[in-house]
Design an enzyme around this catalytic site. Structure first.
Site, mmCIF file in Angstrom:
data_model
loop_
_atom_site.group_PDB
_atom_site.id
_atom_site.type_symbol
_atom_site.label_atom_id
_atom_site.label_comp_id
_atom_site.label_asym_id
_atom_site.label_seq_id
_atom_site.Cartn_x
_atom_site.Cartn_y
_atom_site.Cartn_z
ATOM 1 C CB CYS A 48 -0.979 -0.055 1.174
ATOM 2 S SG CYS A 48 -2.292 1.174 1.135
ATOM 3 C CG HIS A 49 -0.146 4.945 1.451
ATOM 4 N ND1 HIS A 49 -1.390 4.356 1.328
ATOM 5 C CD2 HIS A 49 -0.250 6.161 0.883
ATOM 6 C CE1 HIS A 49 -2.205 5.191 0.707
ATOM 7 N NE2 HIS A 49 -1.542 6.296 0.428
#
Length: 170
Positions: free
Chosen positions: A103-104
């Protein structure tokens, strides 16, 4: 079995930590959570998971671990403001140890200037950041680069992410 450093602070994406961590443990690996202060509690952004931190970043060295796990959510963005976490992540990339980032999570690797020449993925909102950092961005559920870096985009990708991470640990 591998000892996996997991850098984590509040506002991590709950299942992006809990699901892979559980799979790593079930496979016999040790998952060690690392934040600014050992014993502190961090809570996921969904409020579904609270984690008691095992170690302070000041009390660990990348040499103590076989792999690095960077769950997503807002946690990686918060951690990359602290040079200790940036240097910690950079060391794993430089030493070609396995790094699992979802994800991030790649935001920490961007700040560590460790994505240049790599093929990777991440949450769609950081695609341009990854490209500016020199990565070739792939919109795929999981990307494995150089038999070292495993990246995925979202919680939906966790099964593929975990599968490929466990392959590297085997």
């Amino acid at each position: 079995m591998a000892k996996i450093a997991t850098v984590l602070t509040s506002y991590f994406e709950d299942v992006e930590f809990t699901d892979p961590a559980q799979s790593f443990k079930e496979a016999g690996h040790e998952v060690v959570t690392i934040e600014k202060e050992a014993g502190s509690q961090v809570t996921g952004k969904q409020g579904e998971a609270t984690v008691t931190i095992d170690k302070s970043i000041d009390d660990v060295s990348p040499q103590d671990f076989d792999a690095l796990f960077i769950p997503g959510g807002f946690s990686p963005d918060l951690l990359r403001g602290d040079e200790r976490f940036v240097a910690f992540a950079k060391s794993f990339m430089d030493d070609k140890k396995p790094v699992f980032s979802i994800c991030h999570g790649p935001q920490l690797l961007i700040t560590a200037k460790s994505l240049e020449g790599r093929t990777a993925t991440g949450f769609t909102s950081i695609k341009v950041d990854m490209e500016y950092a020199g990565a070739t961005y792939k919109d795929e559920e999981v990307v494995v680069c150089g038999n070292q870096l495993v990246t995925s985009r979202t919680p939906d990708d966790i099964p593929a992410f975990t599968r490929e991470a466990l392959k590297l640990l085997a």
